[in-house]
Design an enzyme around this catalytic site. Structure first.
Site, PDB file in Angstrom:
ATOM      1  N   ASN A  70       0.839  -1.197   0.000  1.00 26.70           N
ATOM      2  CA  ASN A  70       0.000   0.000   0.000  1.00 26.70           C
ATOM      3  C   ASN A  70       0.877   1.251   0.000  1.00 26.70           C
ATOM      4  OD1 ASN A  70       0.629  -0.819   2.695  1.00 26.70           O
ATOM      5  ND2 ASN A  70      -1.030   0.423   3.531  1.00 26.70           N
ATOM      6  N   GLU A 121       0.210   5.232   0.685  1.00 28.80           N
ATOM      7  CA  GLU A 121      -0.740   6.260   1.107  1.00 28.80           C
ATOM      8  C   GLU A 121      -0.337   7.628   0.557  1.00 28.80           C
ATOM      9  OE1 GLU A 121      -2.364   4.084   5.146  1.00 28.80           O
ATOM     10  OE2 GLU A 121      -1.097   5.854   5.371  1.00 28.80           O
ATOM     11  N   ASN A 122      -1.237   8.580   0.756  1.00 28.88           N
ATOM     12  CA  ASN A 122      -1.011   9.931   0.243  1.00 28.88           C
ATOM     13  C   ASN A 122      -1.618  10.918   1.223  1.00 28.88           C
ATOM     14  OD1 ASN A 122      -1.715  12.400  -1.559  1.00 28.88           O
ATOM     15  ND2 ASN A 122      -0.370  11.154  -2.824  1.00 28.88           N
ATOM     16  N   CYS A 139      -4.019   0.748  -2.796  1.00 28.90           N
ATOM     17  CA  CYS A 139      -3.947  -0.521  -2.066  1.00 28.90           C
ATOM     18  C   CYS A 139      -2.789  -1.382  -2.587  1.00 28.90           C
ATOM     19  CB  CYS A 139      -5.242  -1.303  -2.249  1.00 28.90           C
ATOM     20  SG  CYS A 139      -6.669  -0.557  -1.450  1.00 28.90           S
ATOM     21  N   GLU A 141      -2.944  -4.447  -3.432  1.00 29.34           N
ATOM     22  CA  GLU A 141      -3.406  -5.251  -4.567  1.00 29.34           C
ATOM     23  C   GLU A 141      -3.255  -4.486  -5.877  1.00 29.34           C
ATOM     24  OE1 GLU A 141      -4.944  -4.676  -1.708  1.00 29.34           O
ATOM     25  OE2 GLU A 141      -6.262  -6.312  -1.131  1.00 29.34           O
ATOM     26  N   CYS A 194     -10.178  -4.904   0.100  1.00 30.10           N
ATOM     27  CA  CYS A 194     -11.306  -3.977   0.192  1.00 30.10           C
ATOM     28  C   CYS A 194     -12.258  -4.230  -0.982  1.00 30.10           C
ATOM     29  CB  CYS A 194     -10.793  -2.536   0.190  1.00 30.10           C
ATOM     30  SG  CYS A 194     -10.300  -1.908  -1.429  1.00 30.10           S
ATOM     31  N   CYS A 247     -10.851  -3.490  -4.448  1.00 29.90           N
ATOM     32  CA  CYS A 247      -9.856  -4.458  -4.922  1.00 29.90           C
ATOM     33  C   CYS A 247     -10.497  -5.789  -5.292  1.00 29.90           C
ATOM     34  CB  CYS A 247      -8.757  -4.642  -3.884  1.00 29.90           C
ATOM     35  SG  CYS A 247      -7.618  -3.239  -3.849  1.00 29.90           S
TER      36      CYS A 247
HETATM   37 ZN   LIG Z   1      -8.160  -2.254  -1.869  1.00 25.87          ZN
END
Ligand SMILES: [Zn+2]
Length: 143
Positions: free
Chosen positions: A48, A50-51, A59, A61, A99, A102
């Site tokens: 993953n 992030e931002n 993610c 995936e 999630c 994904c």
């Molecule tokens: Zn995801």
């Protein structure tokens, strides 16, 4: 069941665990790794990212999928996802399943019978079919 019980799963586990170590998650501190096997038997991993503008995060995936496509892969034949907070030891706790977004992304490159393994540091926790995670899904064959 431990990853060592299945060498194919063990290879996915090792790749996802290594990817998790590279995760960029300064905001949630929830580090995730994913590894996919493609139709040629190759493994592609992602973490993953992030931002500061939270919705722009990606993610694990998604990263693994991008790596697969970049390498010329067209089908995901087996998947493994693992994740836990930076501060935790990584064993036990809730399953880190893909999630919703994904699950749909996986569907683009996999059939409903895809095996999606969920692991933690101690090893394999659960295995689902994509159909279990995303019932009655909409896929490329609909178009
Ligand atoms: Zn995801």
């Amino acid at each position: 069941v431990t990853p060592a019980a299945d060498s194919a799963v063990e290879a996915l586990f090792a790749a996802a665990l290594a990817a998790r170590q590279k995760a960029y998650a300064p905001y949630s501190n929830f580090l995730v790794g994913a590894a996919f096997r493609d139709e040629q038997g190759r493994i592609h991993a992602g973490c993953n990212v992030e931002n500061a503008a939270f919705p722009q995060g990606a993610c694990a995936e998604t990263g693994a999928m991008t790596a697969m496509v970049l390498a010329g892969g067209t089908r995901i034949t087996e998947a493994l996802v693992l994740g836990w907070p930076r501060s935790a030891d990584g064993a036990g706790g809730p399953l880190c399943t893909p999630c919703g977004g994904c699950r749909q992304r996986l569907r683009e490159f996999a059939s409903p019978d895809l095996r999606v393994h969920i692991a933690d540091r101690a090893g394999l926790r659960a295995t689902f079919s994509l159909a279990q995670l995303l019932p009655e899904s909409f896929g490329p064959e609909h178009l």
